[in-house]
Scaffold this motif. Sequence first.
Motif, short mmCIF file in Angstrom:
data_model
loop_
_atom_site.label_atom_id
_atom_site.label_comp_id
_atom_site.label_asym_id
_atom_site.label_seq_id
_atom_site.Cartn_x
_atom_site.Cartn_y
_atom_site.Cartn_z
N LEU A 72 0.81 -1.21 0.00
CA LEU A 72 0.00 0.00 0.00
C LEU A 72 0.86 1.27 0.00
CD1 LEU A 72 -2.88 1.17 0.21
CD2 LEU A 72 -2.65 1.04 2.70
N LYS A 73 0.60 2.14 -0.97
CA LYS A 73 1.28 3.43 -1.06
C LYS A 73 0.29 4.59 -1.09
CE LYS A 73 5.39 1.58 -1.40
NZ LYS A 73 6.37 1.70 -0.29
N LYS A 74 -0.91 4.32 -1.61
CA LYS A 74 -1.86 5.41 -1.80
C LYS A 74 -3.28 4.91 -1.64
CE LYS A 74 -3.08 9.05 -5.14
NZ LYS A 74 -2.82 9.60 -6.50
N LEU A 75 -4.11 5.69 -0.92
CA LEU A 75 -5.53 5.41 -0.75
C LEU A 75 -6.29 6.74 -0.80
CD1 LEU A 75 -6.06 2.79 2.12
CD2 LEU A 75 -6.58 2.50 -0.29
N PRO A 76 -7.58 6.70 -1.11
CA PRO A 76 -8.37 7.94 -1.07
C PRO A 76 -8.78 8.32 0.35
CG PRO A 76 -9.75 6.13 -1.81
CD PRO A 76 -8.34 5.58 -1.71
N PHE A 77 -8.17 7.68 1.34
CA PHE A 77 -8.44 7.95 2.76
C PHE A 77 -7.12 8.06 3.50
CE2 PHE A 77 -11.48 4.78 1.09
CZ PHE A 77 -12.65 5.55 1.08
N PRO A 78 -7.10 8.80 4.62
CA PRO A 78 -5.89 8.81 5.46
C PRO A 78 -5.62 7.40 5.99
CG PRO A 78 -7.44 10.54 6.11
CD PRO A 78 -8.18 9.63 5.18
N PHE A 79 -4.35 7.02 6.10
CA PHE A 79 -4.04 5.70 6.65
C PHE A 79 -2.69 5.73 7.35
CE2 PHE A 79 -2.21 5.66 2.42
CZ PHE A 79 -1.00 4.99 2.56
N GLN A 80 -2.53 4.79 8.28
CA GLN A 80 -1.27 4.65 9.03
C GLN A 80 -0.83 3.20 8.96
OE1 GLN A 80 -2.48 6.08 12.95
NE2 GLN A 80 -1.35 7.97 12.61
N GLN A 81 0.48 2.99 8.93
CA GLN A 81 1.04 1.65 8.96
C GLN A 81 2.18 1.63 9.99
OE1 GLN A 81 1.57 1.78 4.41
NE2 GLN A 81 1.54 -0.42 4.86
N HIS A 82 2.31 0.50 10.69
CA HIS A 82 3.45 0.33 11.58
C HIS A 82 3.77 -1.15 11.69
CE1 HIS A 82 1.07 -1.19 15.04
NE2 HIS A 82 0.14 -0.38 14.60
N ASN A 83 5.00 -1.47 12.01
CA ASN A 83 5.42 -2.86 12.10
C ASN A 83 4.76 -3.54 13.29
OD1 ASN A 83 7.13 -2.63 9.89
ND2 ASN A 83 8.85 -1.95 11.15
N ALA A 84 4.16 -4.70 13.04
CA ALA A 84 3.48 -5.44 14.09
C ALA A 84 4.19 -6.74 14.43
CB ALA A 84 2.04 -5.74 13.68
N LYS A 85 4.79 -7.37 13.43
CA LYS A 85 5.49 -8.63 13.64
C LYS A 85 6.76 -8.65 12.80
CE LYS A 85 1.36 -11.46 14.58
NZ LYS A 85 1.73 -12.04 15.88
N ASP A 86 7.73 -9.40 13.25
CA ASP A 86 8.97 -9.56 12.50
C ASP A 86 9.26 -11.05 12.45
OD1 ASP A 86 11.32 -9.20 11.18
OD2 ASP A 86 12.45 -8.49 12.92
#
Length: 225
Positions: A72-86
């Motif tokens: 995911l790089k672009k959406l028509p909505f605000p979004f957040q991503q963060h690392n959850a598992k490694d």
Amino acid sequence: VFKPVEDASTYVVRQGGQVITVILLRYKDGEIDVFNEMIRIDETEMHRFSCYMFSKFDRAYVISFKAIHTNLKKLPFPFQQHNAKDDFVIALSRTPSDYTARLGKATRTNIKRYMKRLVQNFPSFSHHFYENEDIEEHHIRAITNLSKARISAMKKKFGVDEKETQGLIRLAKICGMVNVVRINGRLCAGTISYRVGSGYVAVVNAHDSKYDEYWLGTLCYYLSI
């Protein structure tokens, strides 16, 4: 197993009559909680899913995913991503010897050396696998307690509470595999894994810190694989 499925909904996408996406979710109080984890969702599907969800549930204000892989790089909505598992992902070899041969030379040498030392110093060393209904509650609790002790010793918060433990026990009875390592009859290490389709997911690997000098945690993983 871990989440209440009352009022759950299923989102299904078909292409040419074939199902290409299935997402299980629950909408409550403006939040859309996606149950699927450890899956890949590309940007096209994420766009399609989010647009549909916000049109279907006009009072929804957030969609929550956990532990997914996306480009995911672009959406028509605000979004957040963060690392959850490694996590590490490996393809299982046909035989244990084939897997061992794939390891680095130093790793192979250390596994052989530490295993020999462990067996020499503790002749009672044994490991046994239990599956599904043969897995007992005390196996899960003993392994998670070992993990909690090590994490707490590092001044970190342990993420498995009683509710999560109960979930692990229920799931183990359905599709679990537990490797139990004993020395002098006492459980001193173990791995809790689950079969998902044709794959296996290891969720807890733990050992008693008094056996650190024997590489017991790594040996337990190696024996499980």
